[in-house]
Design a protein around this motif. Structure first.
Motif, mmCIF file in Angstrom:
data_model
loop_
_atom_site.group_PDB
_atom_site.id
_atom_site.type_symbol
_atom_site.label_atom_id
_atom_site.label_comp_id
_atom_site.label_asym_id
_atom_site.label_seq_id
_atom_site.Cartn_x
_atom_site.Cartn_y
_atom_site.Cartn_z
ATOM 1 N N ASP A 152 0.841 -1.193 0.000
ATOM 2 C CA ASP A 152 0.000 0.000 0.000
ATOM 3 C C ASP A 152 0.882 1.251 0.000
ATOM 4 N N GLY A 153 0.693 2.127 -0.982
ATOM 5 C CA GLY A 153 1.461 3.354 -1.098
ATOM 6 C C GLY A 153 2.812 3.194 -1.770
ATOM 7 N N ALA A 154 3.121 1.997 -2.256
ATOM 8 C CA ALA A 154 4.441 1.730 -2.832
ATOM 9 C C ALA A 154 4.546 2.249 -4.265
ATOM 10 N N ARG A 155 5.795 2.501 -4.679
ATOM 11 C CA ARG A 155 6.104 2.804 -6.076
ATOM 12 C C ARG A 155 6.417 1.482 -6.777
ATOM 13 N N ILE A 156 5.744 1.225 -7.885
ATOM 14 C CA ILE A 156 5.884 -0.080 -8.535
ATOM 15 C C ILE A 156 6.253 0.109 -10.002
ATOM 16 N N CYS A 157 7.390 -0.445 -10.390
ATOM 17 C CA CYS A 157 7.833 -0.378 -11.782
ATOM 18 C C CYS A 157 7.038 -1.372 -12.622
ATOM 19 N N VAL A 158 6.560 -0.914 -13.774
ATOM 20 C CA VAL A 158 5.744 -1.767 -14.632
ATOM 21 C C VAL A 158 5.914 -1.316 -16.079
ATOM 22 N N GLN A 159 5.788 -2.256 -16.973
ATOM 23 C CA GLN A 159 5.880 -1.942 -18.394
ATOM 24 C C GLN A 159 4.593 -1.284 -18.863
ATOM 25 N N SER A 160 4.720 -0.181 -19.574
ATOM 26 C CA SER A 160 3.544 0.537 -20.055
ATOM 27 C C SER A 160 2.908 -0.186 -21.241
ATOM 28 N N ASN A 161 1.652 0.167 -21.520
ATOM 29 C CA ASN A 161 0.913 -0.391 -22.664
ATOM 30 C C ASN A 161 0.922 -1.914 -22.656
ATOM 31 N N SER A 162 0.669 -2.504 -21.501
ATOM 32 C CA SER A 162 0.689 -3.956 -21.364
ATOM 33 C C SER A 162 -0.462 -4.404 -20.473
ATOM 34 N N THR A 163 -0.818 -5.691 -20.585
ATOM 35 C CA THR A 163 -1.818 -6.238 -19.671
ATOM 36 C C THR A 163 -1.288 -6.201 -18.238
ATOM 37 N N VAL A 182 5.257 3.334 -11.782
ATOM 38 C CA VAL A 182 6.413 3.927 -12.440
ATOM 39 C C VAL A 182 6.540 3.249 -13.802
ATOM 40 N N MET A 183 6.076 3.916 -14.848
ATOM 41 C CA MET A 183 5.973 3.312 -16.165
ATOM 42 C C MET A 183 7.323 3.263 -16.878
ATOM 43 N N ALA A 184 7.552 2.153 -17.580
ATOM 44 C CA ALA A 184 8.767 1.985 -18.384
ATOM 45 C C ALA A 184 8.366 1.488 -19.767
ATOM 46 N N ASP A 185 9.180 1.799 -20.762
ATOM 47 C CA ASP A 185 8.836 1.451 -22.140
ATOM 48 C C ASP A 185 8.852 -0.047 -22.396
ATOM 49 N N ASN A 186 9.718 -0.781 -21.677
ATOM 50 C CA ASN A 186 9.826 -2.220 -21.882
ATOM 51 C C ASN A 186 10.279 -2.890 -20.594
#
Length: 350
Positions: A152-163, A182-186
């Motif tokens: 809860d409240g964490a920053r989470i890195c994830v690939q954008s435009n993905s399921t 935190v969105m990343a391209d890949n």
């Protein structure tokens, strides 16, 4: 039946348990344009990940390795009799479906989740599942987390435009938890952001997280939380409308699964073909039945595939299991008759 006989009806009554008769070649699917193109160029164009340890990557000698790579080779062996007759086409997540639709690749073996939107809405066809996965979270052990509910409240890195990004949003919304995506391209960019500590957790398919962990400076300092927040059935994709080619890819995958059930391995496949009295083995390996003709292939199509890469269990262990750096348990990808049971089930060749 007596009434029909009395009325002179000449319709035949067929017993429900009468054995199915294999279709003759003339009754098979229309000739495949994709198959013809593959044979004309003498190689299979196979779409794969740009670089994911365990699934598709190049080794120090520049040779392609991995779970999906082996399925590309199995397909080439089934079609052309040569597991090395493959051109690997590395594709970013945003390019994979376009490359398939435009004909730049013949089949996509790239850890792609089978969803309704993709299967029904993209004019593509998923033809099987070669890996049952699910989305999870990679965190630093120093945070002493035991559950995703503690994010809860964490920053989470994830690939954008993905399921993956959609699943992440759904998970936190349903539970009334806060998070910063935190969105990343890949995937590589997301992993690098996590390594820089731009985020507290990295989310993706569990298999991808296991691969990412091996590339971090101190893999043992990171843990994959036990929570699995989605179902990610991964499998091959082909263009819709080429039924014969769909059958070829579907049954090549199934042949490797069935070979493991029947004890057919890369080492013993020739001996099994020559000496086995098991009708299931004999049909699978083309000794009897003539099933290859249904797909426009040699009757040894499955034998060639197993001879090229091994059965499903061998492919798994070599790339993802105990013989690999990922050391993943079979889990849901165990055979249906294993202990504990999994979901891998070989369809009958008959």
């Amino acid at each position: 039946m007596l009434f029909l006989a009395a009325c002179g009806d000449d319709r035949r009554v067929v017993a429900d348990d009468a054995p199915d008769q294999p279709l003759i070649a003339q009754d098979a699917a229309e000739p495949s344009e994709t198959l013809a193109a593959v044979r004309a160029r003498g190689r299979l164009n196979c779409g794969v990940h740009q670089g994911l340890v365990g699934f598709a990557y190049t080794d120090n000698r520049g040779q392609w390795r991995g779970f999906d790579v082996d399925f590309c080779r199995a397909t080439a062996a089934a079609v052309l009799g040569d597991p090395n007759a493959v051109r690997f086409v590395p594709l970013a997540i945003g390019d994979r479906f376009e490359a398939l639709a435009e004909g730049r690749i013949d089949v996509l073996w790239r850890n792609t989740s089978w969803t309704m939107g993709r299967d029904a809405g993209e004019r593509l066809e998923f033809v099987g599942i070669n890996y049952y996965d699910g989305q999870g979270f990679l965190v630093r052990r120093s945070l002493n987390l035991t559950s995703a509910a503690e994010l809860d409240g964490a920053r989470i890195c994830v690939q954008s435009n993905s399921t993956t990004a959609l699943n992440l949003a759904d998970y936190f919304q349903v539970r009334g938890l806060r998070h910063e995506a935190v969105m990343a391209d890949n995937e590589e960019a997301a992993r690098e952001a996590y390594a820089r500590e731009d985020c507290d957790a990295f989310t993706g398919d569990v298999s991808s997280l296991a691969a990412a962990r091996t590339m971090l400076g101190n893999p043992q300092a990171h843990a994959i939380l036990p929570d699995v927040i989605s179902k990610e059935p991964l499998g091959p994709v082909v263009r819709r409308g080429d039924d014969q080619w769909s059958d070829i890819v579907r049954w090549t995958l199934n042949a490797l699964i069935l070979a493991e059930e029947l004890g057919v391995t890369q080492e013993n496949v020739d001996d099994m073909a020559a000496s086995s009295s098991d009708p299931q083995v004999r049909r699978l390996l083309g000794v009897e039945g003539g099933f290859g003709a249904m797909m426009g292939l040699s009757d040894t199509w499955a034998r060639d595939a197993v001879d090229g890469v091994g059965n499903y269990g061998e492919v798994f262990e070599r790339n993802l299991g105990t013989r690999s750096s990922l050391n993943l348990a079979r889990g849901l990808n165990a055979r249906w008759d294993a202990d504990p049971r999994g979901l891998m089930y070989g369809l009958p060749v008959r």
